[in-house]
Design an enzyme around this catalytic site. Structure first.
Site, PDB file in Angstrom:
ATOM      1  N   GLU A   1      16.623  76.623  -4.852  1.00 24.37           N
ATOM      2  CA  GLU A   1      17.506  76.518  -5.893  1.00 24.37           C
ATOM      3  C   GLU A   1      18.444  75.191  -5.484  1.00 24.37           C
ATOM      4  OE1 GLU A   1      20.797  76.863  -5.817  1.00 24.37           O
ATOM      5  OE2 GLU A   1      20.620  77.896  -3.842  1.00 24.37           O
TER       6      GLU A   1
ATOM      7  N   CYS B   1      27.228  77.824   0.516  1.00 23.64           N
ATOM      8  CA  CYS B   1      25.856  77.007   0.921  1.00 23.64           C
ATOM      9  C   CYS B   1      26.217  76.029   1.883  1.00 23.64           C
ATOM     10  CB  CYS B   1      25.536  76.200  -0.114  1.00 23.64           C
ATOM     11  SG  CYS B   1      24.670  77.360  -1.563  1.00 23.64           S
TER      12      CYS B   1
END
Length: 438
Positions: free
Chosen positions: A152, A264
């Site tokens: 993703e 992230c």
């Protein structure tokens, strides 16, 4: 319409599950966290993400989206299984894939016909082979399955948009049937001519890390340029705008600030360096970006200290706790460094964030959390703007001064008018911009 299982209802799983159900498929999001599933079954969101509650509500009402704690049954009832569990940073810097391997074991134990197993979690290169072997080891009936890597690329704060209108789809698999099934899952995007990258599993796994690491590099680079701008009297925003107008560079992620954070970039850059080190390939540029980012957060503390002097006994207001606007995620936020340094130096801290007060309180329950920015700045000796929420952009300098004990402010996001701050007698600093002379 396909029957889809999403294992994991965290950030990736919930956005992906609700998005795929919006494409017309029947989706069950499964998780072993009972409290989280209960929240979702009653229409409550465990995370803040603009547009997500509407997306979930629309598809649950249409009976395309449901939630369950029975992971095994969810796997048995589905044609396609997406692994979307968390892969946090481990002590050695690599991604902790224990949740992924646990799901792989459960999948193997519950295969009852041919299925596609697809990993969306950010995982180290080679995880696809490991997941495949674990499923085979726990698949006594030797049921056939096809493995796909489908990373993703969701930005917190605009994840719904990113999922429904992505820049590209990456599908890594050696199976033509697996590729066709996953492409069919994303059929609305395929019809809209979203670019599809069909590649190997290992390449797909690396694409995610390489992408996040490069964006981190851009942020750290412009932050280093901002420090130079401060020394020579240049304006980093003008520099960044001129750089970004070059098509080879682009303006995206050339925004100076207090350093990147979130779930992230910090984790993925460190994991990429660790993976490469295991292969005897030094990632010098990525390591430099990591070090620059840590330094930038500390540099913001020093900037505030240069304005106030000794923090001991001072009352400091913090505006913004999330690592960026439009999210309640405070993981690796620059505010963690700032607040920790202030408390260690003996300061009192008042803070306000439109969405992240609760999540930040898990780290620092002892500070005072406020319901408005006005309450947070009242009677303070100094204020630091740490997150670029829109409501902070319109703060009136005169009102701010009247509320504060001392007119001292650090604007780490460069969102306040320097001209107005000067006009109202503030002692202030920002990131990479000189005093206005006009």
């Amino acid at each position: 319409m396909r029957h889809i299982a999403i294992i994991g209802t965290g950030y990736v799983g919930l956005v992906s599950g609700s998005g795929i159900s919006d494409f017309g498929h029947k989706v069950i999001c499964a998780d072993i966290a009972e409290e989280k599933i209960k929240m979702l079954q009653t229409g409550k969101m465990p995370i803040y993400e603009p547009g997500l509650d509407e997306l979930v509500d629309r598809n649950t009402k249409a009976e395309r989206l449901s939630f369950s704690t029975d992971v095994g049954k969810t796997i048995r009832d589905s044609e396609v299984i997406f692994i979307a569990v968390s892969t946090p940073q481990s002590e050695n810097g690599e991604a902790d894939i224990s949740a992924v391997t646990a799901v792989a074991k459960t999948i193997g134990q519950n295969l009852n016909n041919r299925k596609v197993v697809c990993t969306k979690s950010t995982v180290p290169i080679g995880t696809g082979k490991l997941v495949t072997s674990i499923i085979n080891e726990n698949n006594p009936e030797k049921m056939e399955f096809d493995y796909v890597s489908n990373p993703e690329f969701l930005r917190e704060g605009s994840a719904v948009k990113d999922f429904l209108w992505p820049d590209r789809l990456v599908i890594g698999t050696e199976s033509e049937w697996g590729f066709e099934v996953i492409r069919d899952v994303y059929r609305p995007l395929y019809i809209n001519e979203t670019p599809i990258v069909h590649t190997t599993v290992e390449t797909a796994e690396l694409i995610k890390y390489a992408s996040n690491a490069f964006l981190s590099l851009k942020i750290s680079y412009i932050n280093e340029i901002s420090a130079l701008c401060e020394k020579i009297g240049a304006d980093v925003h003008v520099v960044a705008k001129a750089m970004g107008s070059d098509g080879r560079i682009s303006p995206k992620f050339l925004h100076p600030g207090p350093g990147f954070g979130g779930s992230c970039f910090p984790k993925d850059t460190i994991a990429l360096v660790a993976m490469a080190k295991n292969k005897n390939v030094p990632m010098r540029t990525i390591q430099a970006a990591i070090e620059t980012n840590a330094h930038q957060k500390k540099r913001m503390v020093k900037k505030l200290q240069a304005l106030t002097g000794d923090f001991s006994g001072l009352k400091i207001g913090i505006l913004g706790l999330a690592f960026k606007s439009k999210t309640d995620d405070v993981r690796e936020s620059a505010s963690l460094e700032m607040v920790g340094s202030l408390l260690n130096a003996g300061a009192q801290v008042k803070a306000y964030d439109p969405e992240a007060n609760t999540s930040f309180a898990e780290f620092y329950p002892q500070i005072t959390y406020c319901k408005t920015w006005e309450e947070a700045v009242k009677d303070t000796d100094a204020v630091a703007v740490m997150t670029e929420w829109n409501e902070f952009r319109t703060i009136d300098a005169k009102t701010l001064k009247n509320l504060m004990k001392s007119p001292i402010i650090l604007d780490t996001r460069n969102i306040l008018s320097r001209k107005e701050l000067q006009k109202n007698g503030f002692s202030f600093d920002n990131v990479g911009r000189p005093m206005e002379t006009k």
